[in-house]
Design a protein around this motif. Structure first.
Motif, PDB file in Angstrom:
ATOM      1  N   ALA A 194       0.836  -1.196   0.000  1.00  0.00           N
ATOM      2  CA  ALA A 194       0.000   0.000   0.000  1.00  0.00           C
ATOM      3  C   ALA A 194       0.877   1.256   0.000  1.00  0.00           C
ATOM      4  N   SER A 195       0.233   2.396  -0.175  1.00  0.00           N
ATOM      5  CA  SER A 195       0.949   3.666  -0.073  1.00  0.00           C
ATOM      6  C   SER A 195       1.522   3.825   1.335  1.00  0.00           C
ATOM      7  N   PHE A 196       2.573   4.609   1.439  1.00  0.00           N
ATOM      8  CA  PHE A 196       3.185   4.872   2.731  1.00  0.00           C
ATOM      9  C   PHE A 196       2.383   5.982   3.411  1.00  0.00           C
ATOM     10  N   THR A 197       1.392   5.575   4.205  1.00  0.00           N
ATOM     11  CA  THR A 197       0.514   6.558   4.842  1.00  0.00           C
ATOM     12  C   THR A 197      -0.109   5.960   6.101  1.00  0.00           C
ATOM     13  N   ASP A 198      -0.533   6.836   7.006  1.00  0.00           N
ATOM     14  CA  ASP A 198      -1.263   6.392   8.201  1.00  0.00           C
ATOM     15  C   ASP A 198      -2.765   6.470   7.969  1.00  0.00           C
ATOM     16  N   SER A 240       5.115  -3.631   8.663  1.00  0.00           N
ATOM     17  CA  SER A 240       5.125  -3.175  10.061  1.00  0.00           C
ATOM     18  C   SER A 240       4.014  -2.173  10.363  1.00  0.00           C
ATOM     19  N   GLY A 241       3.774  -1.262   9.438  1.00  0.00           N
ATOM     20  CA  GLY A 241       2.841  -0.180   9.727  1.00  0.00           C
ATOM     21  C   GLY A 241       1.376  -0.528   9.525  1.00  0.00           C
ATOM     22  N   ASP A 242       1.097  -1.603   8.784  1.00  0.00           N
ATOM     23  CA  ASP A 242      -0.302  -1.825   8.407  1.00  0.00           C
ATOM     24  C   ASP A 242      -0.737  -3.295   8.491  1.00  0.00           C
ATOM     25  N   TYR A 243       0.034  -4.127   9.183  1.00  0.00           N
ATOM     26  CA  TYR A 243      -0.272  -5.560   9.150  1.00  0.00           C
ATOM     27  C   TYR A 243      -1.588  -5.910   9.859  1.00  0.00           C
ATOM     28  N   ARG A 289       4.624  -9.378   5.888  1.00  0.00           N
ATOM     29  CA  ARG A 289       6.067  -9.203   5.712  1.00  0.00           C
ATOM     30  C   ARG A 289       6.524  -8.105   6.669  1.00  0.00           C
ATOM     31  N   ILE A 290       7.175  -8.511   7.754  1.00  0.00           N
ATOM     32  CA  ILE A 290       7.480  -7.540   8.804  1.00  0.00           C
ATOM     33  C   ILE A 290       8.977  -7.447   9.047  1.00  0.00           C
ATOM     34  N   GLY A 291       9.504  -6.229   8.929  1.00  0.00           N
ATOM     35  CA  GLY A 291      10.925  -5.997   9.124  1.00  0.00           C
ATOM     36  C   GLY A 291      11.216  -5.165  10.349  1.00  0.00           C
ATOM     37  N   SER A 292      10.950  -3.871  10.256  1.00  0.00           N
ATOM     38  CA  SER A 292      11.439  -2.947  11.291  1.00  0.00           C
ATOM     39  C   SER A 292      10.888  -3.211  12.682  1.00  0.00           C
ATOM     40  N   LEU A 293       9.687  -3.720  12.813  1.00  0.00           N
ATOM     41  CA  LEU A 293       9.172  -4.000  14.155  1.00  0.00           C
ATOM     42  C   LEU A 293       9.946  -5.143  14.827  1.00  0.00           C
ATOM     43  N   LEU A 294      10.525  -6.033  14.027  1.00  0.00           N
ATOM     44  CA  LEU A 294      11.274  -7.156  14.583  1.00  0.00           C
ATOM     45  C   LEU A 294      12.756  -6.825  14.781  1.00  0.00           C
TER      46      LEU A 294
END
Ligand SMILES: *Cc1c(COP(=O)(O)O)cnc(C)c1O
Length: 219
Positions: free
Chosen positions: A156-160, A194-197, A209-214
């Motif tokens: 998705a787009s990089f957004t909150d 990380s931001g939207d899982y 697919r999670i990187g930075s949170l781990l």
């Protein structure tokens, strides 16, 4: 920065009711970080760069399932097809043809996902819905005997902004559901980072697919 084991364990718990697979995205992170998570039982790891993946793979246990999730150049396909568990990032027809060709050379059927372009950002890659529909038509698939299309992937787009995320995810999920029914082997929807899982899982993703949170933020 050490691996966040507390988060890892809570994430594994969180994924259970969704029956979802965690791909731990280890790009730019050292082998030791991967090994630490491996020792907790994690086996699925995602990498974005061919050279980095080849270097890490040689030094790490052979039962790791490597997921290729980055933009893939056709001339590098040959190097990863012998061992890669799942290519998430098939974003153009010429790449599908090259993966089929290289898999045929070594007598392998390569599992892949088709990447669908759902973000507003032009910089993100992938097929649009019409192209996926065309490709998954019976005749076209028969051209790729050494490929197994396992499902779809999206970013998705990089957004909150949850409304934007929902709208982008829905496009992909609708396409996925359409083909999940007609192609029983298409059972994988790789959606959520990380931001939207959490949102992705609530909408039907079964692979995150999670990187930075781990592993911590990338430099
Ligand atoms: C880097 C990357 C991820 C992981 O991103 P985080 O925000 O660190 O979880 C997931 N998918 C793709 C395709 C990536 O390139």
């Amino acid at each position: 920065m050490p691996v966040d084991f507390v988060f890892y364990n809570s994430l594994i718990q969180f994924l259970q009711p969704y029956n979802a697979t965690l791909v731990a995205v280890s790009k730019t992170k050292p082998e030791e970080a991967i090994r630490e998570l491996y020792n907790c039982g994690q086996r699925d790891f995602g990498e974005n760069y061919v050279q980095e993946l080849l270097e890490k793979k040689d030094k790490l246990p052979g039962d790791i399932r490597w997921h290729f999730i980055g933009h893939l150049q056709s001339n590098k396909v040959k190097q990863i097809v012998p061992f890669v568990h799942l290519v998430h990032s098939i974003d153009r027809l010429s790449l599908l043809q090259e993966v089929n060709k290289q898999a045929a050379r070594i007598g392998r059927v390569q599992p892949v996902l088709l990447q669908m372009h759902i973000a507003r950002e032009e910089t993100k890659f992938g097929f649009d819905q019409a192209e996926i529909t065309q490709l998954l038509g019976e005749k076209d698939l028969a051209k790729f005997p050494n490929i197994k299309i396992k499902g779809l992937m999206g970013m998705a787009s990089f957004t909150d902004d949850e409304l934007i995320l929902r709208a982008e995810f829905s496009q992909l999920i609708q396409t996925y559901q359409q083909f999940h029914v007609s192609h029983p082997g298409m059972d994988t929807l790789s959606l959520g980072m990380s931001g939207d899982y959490k949102l992705a899982l609530s909408m039907g993703s079964n692979m995150v697919r999670i990187g930075s949170l781990l592993f911590g933020k990338r430099g």
